[in-house]
Scaffold this motif. Sequence first.
Motif, mmCIF file in Angstrom:
data_model
loop_
_atom_site.group_PDB
_atom_site.id
_atom_site.type_symbol
_atom_site.label_atom_id
_atom_site.label_comp_id
_atom_site.label_asym_id
_atom_site.label_seq_id
_atom_site.Cartn_x
_atom_site.Cartn_y
_atom_site.Cartn_z
ATOM 1 N N LEU A 153 0.588 -1.221 0.015
ATOM 2 C CA LEU A 153 -0.049 -0.004 0.113
ATOM 3 C C LEU A 153 0.751 1.465 -0.084
ATOM 4 N N THR A 154 2.184 1.166 0.492
ATOM 5 C CA THR A 154 3.079 2.427 0.473
ATOM 6 C C THR A 154 4.275 2.102 -0.261
ATOM 7 N N CYS A 155 4.363 1.842 -1.069
ATOM 8 C CA CYS A 155 5.508 0.945 -1.903
ATOM 9 C C CYS A 155 6.543 1.739 -1.960
ATOM 10 N N GLY A 156 6.756 3.242 -1.770
ATOM 11 C CA GLY A 156 7.850 4.021 -1.984
ATOM 12 C C GLY A 156 8.631 3.670 -3.297
ATOM 13 N N LEU A 157 10.131 3.365 -3.173
ATOM 14 C CA LEU A 157 10.805 3.260 -4.262
ATOM 15 C C LEU A 157 10.598 1.758 -4.795
ATOM 16 N N GLY A 158 10.126 0.705 -4.001
ATOM 17 C CA GLY A 158 9.755 -0.518 -4.541
ATOM 18 C C GLY A 158 10.417 -1.621 -4.134
ATOM 19 N N ALA A 159 11.196 -1.325 -3.160
ATOM 20 C CA ALA A 159 12.164 -2.489 -2.557
ATOM 21 C C ALA A 159 11.641 -3.719 -1.818
ATOM 22 N N ASP A 160 10.371 -3.471 -1.291
ATOM 23 C CA ASP A 160 9.963 -4.744 -0.802
ATOM 24 C C ASP A 160 8.988 -5.233 -1.724
ATOM 25 N N ALA A 161 8.258 -4.253 -2.748
ATOM 26 C CA ALA A 161 7.920 -4.900 -4.102
ATOM 27 C C ALA A 161 8.516 -5.758 -4.758
ATOM 28 N N LEU A 162 10.158 -5.608 -4.895
ATOM 29 C CA LEU A 162 10.869 -6.256 -5.632
ATOM 30 C C LEU A 162 10.867 -7.557 -4.995
ATOM 31 N N ALA A 163 11.015 -7.529 -3.786
ATOM 32 C CA ALA A 163 11.295 -8.992 -3.057
ATOM 33 C C ALA A 163 10.248 -9.984 -3.263
ATOM 34 N N PHE A 164 8.782 -9.112 -3.076
ATOM 35 C CA PHE A 164 7.658 -9.863 -3.116
ATOM 36 C C PHE A 164 7.590 -10.658 -4.457
ATOM 37 N N ALA A 165 7.910 -9.650 -5.704
ATOM 38 C CA ALA A 165 8.017 -10.221 -6.894
ATOM 39 C C ALA A 165 8.900 -11.137 -7.197
ATOM 40 N N GLY A 166 10.065 -11.041 -6.684
ATOM 41 C CA GLY A 166 11.184 -12.154 -6.737
ATOM 42 C C GLY A 166 11.121 -13.256 -6.195
ATOM 43 N N VAL A 167 9.980 -13.518 -5.385
ATOM 44 C CA VAL A 167 9.579 -14.914 -4.773
ATOM 45 C C VAL A 167 8.545 -15.513 -5.456
ATOM 46 N N GLY A 168 8.068 -14.684 -6.593
ATOM 47 C CA GLY A 168 6.811 -15.362 -7.396
ATOM 48 C C GLY A 168 5.580 -14.957 -6.888
ATOM 49 N N LEU A 169 5.477 -13.913 -6.031
ATOM 50 C CA LEU A 169 4.064 -13.398 -5.540
ATOM 51 C C LEU A 169 3.666 -12.333 -6.629
ATOM 52 N N ASP A 170 2.433 -12.497 -6.902
ATOM 53 C CA ASP A 170 1.812 -11.083 -7.527
ATOM 54 C C ASP A 170 1.726 -9.975 -6.693
ATOM 55 N N VAL A 171 1.900 -8.977 -7.182
ATOM 56 C CA VAL A 171 2.251 -7.521 -6.728
ATOM 57 C C VAL A 171 1.395 -6.522 -7.166
ATOM 58 N N LEU A 172 0.746 -5.889 -6.254
ATOM 59 C CA LEU A 172 -0.264 -4.599 -6.667
ATOM 60 C C LEU A 172 0.255 -3.507 -5.692
ATOM 61 N N ALA A 173 1.015 -2.556 -6.247
ATOM 62 C CA ALA A 173 1.905 -1.581 -5.517
ATOM 63 C C ALA A 173 1.307 -0.178 -5.697
ATOM 64 N N THR A 174 1.172 0.571 -4.576
ATOM 65 C CA THR A 174 0.611 1.941 -4.858
ATOM 66 C C THR A 174 1.256 2.818 -3.763
ATOM 67 N N ASP A 175 1.272 4.078 -4.173
ATOM 68 C CA ASP A 175 2.040 5.204 -3.775
ATOM 69 C C ASP A 175 1.484 6.620 -4.017
ATOM 70 N N VAL A 176 1.059 7.502 -2.860
ATOM 71 C CA VAL A 176 0.377 8.415 -3.004
ATOM 72 C C VAL A 176 1.020 9.554 -3.908
ATOM 73 N N ASP A 177 2.293 9.333 -3.893
ATOM 74 C CA ASP A 177 3.302 10.515 -4.550
ATOM 75 C C ASP A 177 3.433 10.044 -6.010
ATOM 76 N N GLU A 178 3.199 10.980 -7.118
ATOM 77 C CA GLU A 178 3.136 10.476 -8.500
ATOM 78 C C GLU A 178 4.518 10.170 -9.020
ATOM 79 N N VAL A 179 5.481 10.918 -8.650
ATOM 80 C CA VAL A 179 6.936 10.643 -8.957
ATOM 81 C C VAL A 179 7.459 9.344 -8.350
ATOM 82 N N THR A 180 7.208 9.147 -6.991
ATOM 83 C CA THR A 180 7.568 7.875 -6.453
ATOM 84 C C THR A 180 6.915 6.903 -6.999
ATOM 85 N N ALA A 181 5.657 6.777 -7.355
ATOM 86 C CA ALA A 181 5.194 5.518 -8.046
ATOM 87 C C ALA A 181 5.814 5.638 -9.425
ATOM 88 N N ALA A 182 6.264 6.500 -10.096
ATOM 89 C CA ALA A 182 7.103 6.329 -11.216
ATOM 90 C C ALA A 182 8.407 5.843 -11.351
#
Length: 408
Positions: A104-133
């Motif tokens: 829900l607060t993916c920031g730069l995506g470090a945790d999302a990277l780890a989730f995706a890296g072990v084969g989990l489906d990932v839906l990541a969000t961030d309230v800041d547009e540049v951060t999400a980019a």
Amino acid sequence: MDAASLSKLLSPEGWTLLNDLPPYDESEAMALATRLRAEGVDPDLAAAALTQSRLRARARAKLGPFADGMLFTPDGLEQATRLTVAALHARRYLAAGVHKVADLTCGLGADALAFAGVGLDVLATDVDEVTAALATVNLRAFPEAEVRHGDGLALDLVAEGVDGVYADPARRTRGGKRVFDPSAWAPPLDAVWALREQVPAVGIKVGPGIGHQGLPEDAETQWVSLDGDVVEAGLWFGPLAPDGPGRTALVLRTEDGGTAARVVRPGAEGADLNPDVGPVGSYLYEPDGAVVRAGLVAHVAAELGGRLVDRTIAYVTTDTPAGPPPSGTAAPATGYRVLDVMPFNLKRLKAYLRERGVGRLTVKKRGTAVTPEQLRAQLSLTGDAEATLVLTRVAGRQHVLVVEPLPR
């Protein structure tokens, strides 16, 4: 970083420039910037590329070689989870049978990277547009991972097929000031843990300074240290806490190219052991910071067969050395052999160290107002020998322990 700088970096020219820069060297940065301007590189692009090169160099301590292909902001890097710890987060979700995680607060995506890296489906969000980019760029190796600009709390988790939730609420203002009230975090802590009513598998990263009072009774709260630094605490609900609720400590140490780990948790007797207090023995053990934050010093004392030097101080003493931990297991405390013990007296200590030719000091402290820098200045030592001092209370009185580290 603003949207214009990001757009320039993501152009073919900008991406090539960034990835062709030499390894960042602070002493060469000004000369390199001058050379790029002389070669006709757009000044804003050159500045953005050099900033990213500097941030990538800093990020390697947290993210290893992955940092070399990522984009950062200073604040985002500060809050990003270390790769070793993020991988353990991901394994929790995998072991719990989760298939799709909403970060829900993916920031730069470090945790999302780890989730995706072990084969989990990932839906990541961030309230800041540049951060999400930036997170979208950082997750480009996992095209199935989706990043959205928006408020993660507004997601319809059930409709999205989410069966695991993760959040790392912002604990600083935009000006960098630390926010201590969890209700003022972004998003508020209670709003995130309320999501367990929709999705039982909820994990929340929080600051390691979080207090014990008010912790949810149905969560495992785990403090995590890496190589002696307490880096975070996490609240784990439902299937993410397979051993049940309570306070635990995870001790991680880098050794031989891998990571040794140890979880310290209360035993069947609960979290309220009342350890003995007694005189300093032949050995002193300093419980890991995560153990101290979790309130589990008494359990480590019991494991070591030791006693506290003072009821209020997290030092354990024993008469015999503890055995080495099993291979791949981190020790929950750092051990020292006690060479001498004396009441704290500056004049006596100065004479003691000079007699032994000590000029280099390692000073550790708990339960004393004396600072290592102040003590070194007052001692004015000039010898060639080294010594390790522990400043602490013993039975309520200030003492100095002269110790030497035991082999790990």
